[in-house]
Scaffold this motif. Structure first.
Motif, PDB file in Angstrom:
ATOM      1  N   TRP A 137      45.279  46.687  30.176  1.00 15.29           N
ATOM      2  CA  TRP A 137      45.849  46.190  28.930  1.00 15.29           C
ATOM      3  C   TRP A 137      44.547  46.151  27.902  1.00 15.29           C
ATOM      4  O   TRP A 137      45.043  46.361  26.627  1.00 15.29           O
ATOM      5  N   ASP A 163      38.219  44.305  38.577  1.00 19.82           N
ATOM      6  CA  ASP A 163      38.654  43.427  39.722  1.00 19.82           C
ATOM      7  C   ASP A 163      40.175  43.125  39.364  1.00 19.82           C
ATOM      8  O   ASP A 163      40.865  42.479  40.098  1.00 19.82           O
ATOM      9  N   TRP A 164      40.691  43.584  38.178  1.00 19.05           N
ATOM     10  CA  TRP A 164      41.657  43.055  37.447  1.00 19.05           C
ATOM     11  C   TRP A 164      42.369  44.402  37.022  1.00 19.05           C
ATOM     12  O   TRP A 164      42.413  44.537  35.713  1.00 19.05           O
ATOM     13  N   ALA A 169      51.203  43.317  35.076  1.00 14.13           N
ATOM     14  CA  ALA A 169      51.456  44.506  36.224  1.00 14.13           C
ATOM     15  C   ALA A 169      52.764  44.951  36.014  1.00 14.13           C
ATOM     16  O   ALA A 169      53.074  46.102  36.299  1.00 14.13           O
ATOM     17  N   ALA A 215      36.969  43.768  34.350  1.00 19.59           N
ATOM     18  CA  ALA A 215      38.233  44.246  34.393  1.00 19.59           C
ATOM     19  C   ALA A 215      38.387  44.980  35.481  1.00 19.59           C
ATOM     20  O   ALA A 215      39.477  45.099  35.965  1.00 19.59           O
ATOM     21  N   THR A 233      39.103  37.077  27.568  1.00 17.30           N
ATOM     22  CA  THR A 233      39.430  38.289  28.616  1.00 17.30           C
ATOM     23  C   THR A 233      38.503  39.041  28.603  1.00 17.30           C
ATOM     24  O   THR A 233      37.779  39.383  29.646  1.00 17.30           O
ATOM     25  N   GLU A 286      47.060  38.795  35.107  1.00 14.77           N
ATOM     26  CA  GLU A 286      47.100  40.012  36.073  1.00 14.77           C
ATOM     27  C   GLU A 286      48.675  40.486  36.403  1.00 14.77           C
ATOM     28  O   GLU A 286      49.218  41.601  36.304  1.00 14.77           O
ATOM     29  N   GLN A 287      49.385  39.365  36.859  1.00  9.50           N
ATOM     30  CA  GLN A 287      50.662  39.362  37.369  1.00  9.50           C
ATOM     31  C   GLN A 287      51.590  39.798  36.144  1.00  9.50           C
ATOM     32  O   GLN A 287      52.637  40.678  36.415  1.00  9.50           O
ATOM     33  N   LEU A 294      43.128  34.599  35.133  1.00  8.05           N
ATOM     34  CA  LEU A 294      43.141  35.990  35.162  1.00  8.05           C
ATOM     35  C   LEU A 294      44.080  36.272  36.014  1.00  8.05           C
ATOM     36  O   LEU A 294      44.954  37.299  35.838  1.00  8.05           O
ATOM     37  N   GLY A 295      44.545  35.866  37.182  1.00  9.78           N
ATOM     38  CA  GLY A 295      45.596  36.016  38.120  1.00  9.78           C
ATOM     39  C   GLY A 295      46.742  35.890  37.531  1.00  9.78           C
ATOM     40  O   GLY A 295      47.760  36.828  37.969  1.00  9.78           O
ATOM     41  N   ALA A 317      45.518  45.442  36.050  1.00  6.22           N
ATOM     42  CA  ALA A 317      46.410  45.604  35.048  1.00  6.22           C
ATOM     43  C   ALA A 317      45.789  45.096  33.974  1.00  6.22           C
ATOM     44  O   ALA A 317      46.004  45.301  32.757  1.00  6.22           O
ATOM     45  N   ILE A 318      44.954  44.056  33.737  1.00  2.00           N
ATOM     46  CA  ILE A 318      44.282  43.566  32.756  1.00  2.00           C
ATOM     47  C   ILE A 318      43.216  44.524  32.031  1.00  2.00           C
ATOM     48  O   ILE A 318      43.198  44.734  30.837  1.00  2.00           O
TER      49      ILE A 318
END
Ligand SMILES: N[C@@H](CCC(=O)N[C@@H](CS)C(=O)NCC(=O)O)C(=O)O
Length: 220
Positions: free
Chosen positions: A185, A178-179, A145, A176, A166, A141-142, A137-138, A181-182
């Motif tokens: 998306w 916590d993330w 972003a 989501a 996801t 996310e990157q 997920l990281g 950008a995800i």
């Protein structure tokens, strides 16, 4: 009309439902449930010897399985599959990431937590998978972003491949929120025309396993 084998709990099956719906291709679905061992039933193995869903049977008897291959097949010729070789490689790069890193973490952890009986029995495996989920997920996310879509200027089959597990991450503690950008998306995906939410069936007709296969014989 083509036949899709698989159940609504499966994110891998959902990917195929998503592309079929996006392309407005009518299909019937035969429910094949992992919790009843149906993918390993001899009658289903006669359709797909790999013993996995999703699988698609075409009217001429041709069979295709593997969600990535099916996404490619149904997206060919549309903007979901790009023309430029470098761009295609980028789509494949994220699809291989999904199959080798993302799905084996998120889908397996969800299976162990939700469908495989007492999660305490699987606590060692669960503890191993949790950091892997955070890692994948990281990575997403990157990427997201700085990019609206995973692999191109617009949505591609890489986005479809990554969407179900996801989105379903919220069922196993990976919300989501916590993330960010995800989360954006996912919201972008969900406003696409002909988007299919998880657990929804796009089939024109759905048959139970036994209704399709009958007792003890391979169906046509
Ligand atoms: N790489 C395959 C994975 C398919 C897969 O693992 N399907 C699961 C359901 S989500 C299944 O059929 N499992 C049955 C089993 O392993 O017995 C794909 O992407 O289609």
């Amino acid at each position: 009309m083509l036949t899709l084998f698989g159940n609504l709990d499966s994110g891998n099956v959902h990917k195929v439902q998503m592309v079929l719906r996006a392309r407005a291709i009518p299909f019937r679905r035969v429910d094949v449930r992992q919790d009843r061992g149906e993918p390993r039933d001899a009658r289903f193995l006669a359709v797909n010897p790999m013993g996995k869903v999703p699988a698609v049977l075409f009217d001429d008897g041709d069979m295709m399985s593997e969600s990535g291959a099916l996404l490619f097949h149904f997206a060919a010729g549309t903007s979901l599959w790009l023309h430029d070789t470098r761009r295609q490689a980028e789509v494949l790069r994220w699809m291989f990431f999904e199959q080798y890193s993302h799905e084996p973490a998120l889908a397996v952890l969800r299976y162990l937590r939700r469908f495989a009986g007492d999660p305490v029995q699987h606590s060692a495996r669960i503890a191993e998978l949790e950091p892997k989920c955070r890692h994948v997920l990281g990575v997403m996310e990157q990427r997201l972003a700085d990019n609206d879509w995973i692999a191109g200027e617009g949505p591609t089959i890489a986005d479809l491949a990554l969407y179900p597990y996801t989105r379903l991450g919220s069922e196993i503690g990976f919300a989501a929120t916590d993330w960010p950008a995800i989360g954006q998306w996912l919201a972008r995906m969900e406003t696409l025309p002909r988007h299919l939410p998880v657990y929804q069936d796009a089939a024109v007709e759905t048959l139970a396993f036994e209704d399709y296969f009958g007792a003890g014989r391979a169906a046509q």
